[in-house]
Design an enzyme around this catalytic site. Structure first.
Site, PDB file in Angstrom:
ATOM      1  N   ASP A 105      -9.111   0.907   1.755  1.00  0.00           N
ATOM      2  CA  ASP A 105      -9.462   1.673   1.343  1.00  0.00           C
ATOM      3  C   ASP A 105     -11.319   1.005   1.568  1.00  0.00           C
ATOM      4  OD1 ASP A 105      -6.916   2.719   0.028  1.00  0.00           O
ATOM      5  OD2 ASP A 105      -6.833   1.297  -1.498  1.00  0.00           O
TER       6      ASP A 105
HETATM    7  N1  URA Z   1      -2.962  -0.747  -1.325  1.00  0.00           N
HETATM    8  C1  URA Z   1      -4.256  -0.186  -1.862  1.00  0.00           C
HETATM    9  O1  URA Z   1      -4.200   0.362  -3.270  1.00  0.00           O
HETATM   10  N2  URA Z   1      -5.156  -0.083  -1.130  1.00  0.00           N
HETATM   11  C2  URA Z   1      -5.894  -0.286  -0.359  1.00  0.00           C
HETATM   12  O2  URA Z   1      -6.701  -0.679   0.384  1.00  0.00           O
HETATM   13  C3  URA Z   1      -4.603  -1.594   0.677  1.00  0.00           C
HETATM   14  C4  URA Z   1      -2.821  -0.917  -0.352  1.00  0.00           C
END
Ligand code: URA
Length: 240
Positions: A105
């Protein structure tokens, strides 16, 4: 580009360097029309013609980078609004058109593999391969033994009611906030955040520390990256 024959061929998907050494001894490899039995010989990809089992090998080098992704950039090759992880690379790496393997993310940090090796990327992301991804996670509320059990049993996510595969939750410190390690075998959108959300908790910080056998090099500051070593590439290929 100057490169050893075994490296050139193994980068091009003709097998491990050991395999190529054996193939060379058997006379499978030709350089400029002559059989070459020494697979460690250095050739020039612009000037020499290499044949493997009678066929000309066209060399497109693969690059494999490990980045410690900073928060605030997106795991994409292009974006209309945000800076991408590819924007953080030098032109000499961008030249090879690499892309991030999977997504972290925008506000997540940590290990991101960036490569132009489509097959490896596909294999690492394949849901059937179940490659472990481990995250260091900070959450707002207490984590409990019941959460460990819930992760192990699989968590039903809100919105789509998807039940996750069994995951591992290791508590580092439980309190307000809590810190823990989470290992998942799949990569659904916002998965770790949504798993905690389903247990009425909230992720406040998330950093990936490993993907299969690949561990984040802790000497990389956020935003920095380095090429994988040959051993790291071999290890990754072995997992898939
Ligand atoms: N899970 C998440 O919620 N965000 C990420 O960036 C990776 C795994």
């Amino acid at each position: 580009m100057k490169i050893r024959i075994d490296k050139m061929l193994s980068n091009s998907g003709f097998g491990s360097r050991k395999q190529i050494k054996t193939d060379a001894r058997k006379g499978f490899i030709e350089v400029n029309g002559a059989i070459e039995k020494d697979s460690s010989r250095i050739i020039d990809t612009n000037a020499d013609t290499v044949k493997y089992n009678g066929e000309i090998v066209k060399y497109t080098p693969f690059i494999y980078l490990m980045m410690n992704k900073p928060s605030g950039v997106v795991s994409a090759t292009e974006d209309n609004y945000d800076k991408t992880v590819i924007d953080l690379l030098q032109d000499e790496e961008k030249f090879y058109k690499p892309f991030p393997v999977g997504r972290l993310d925008k506000d997540s940090e940590g290990l991101l593999l960036i490569t132009n090796d489509g097959k490896l990327a596909h294999d690492l992301l394949s849901p059937r391969k179940h490659v472990d991804k481990t995250y260091y996670v900070e959450v707002a509320e207490e984590v409990t033994d019941a959460d460990i059990k819930a992760f192990e049993d699989g968590v039903v996510l809100k919105e789509d009611n998807y039940k996750t595969l069994s995951a591992k939750l290791e508590i580092i410190e439980s309190g307000y906030p809590s810190t823990c390690l989470v290992t998942i075998k799949e990569g659904k959108f916002h998965q770790v955040k949504r798993m905690f959300e389903a247990l009425n908790n909230e992720v406040t910080y998330l950093k990936r520390i490993s993907m299969g056998p690949l561990k984040l090099d802790e000497s990389l500051k956020t935003g920095q990256y380095r090429h994988l070593t040959e051993d790291e590439v071999e290890l990754l290929k072995k997992t898939t």
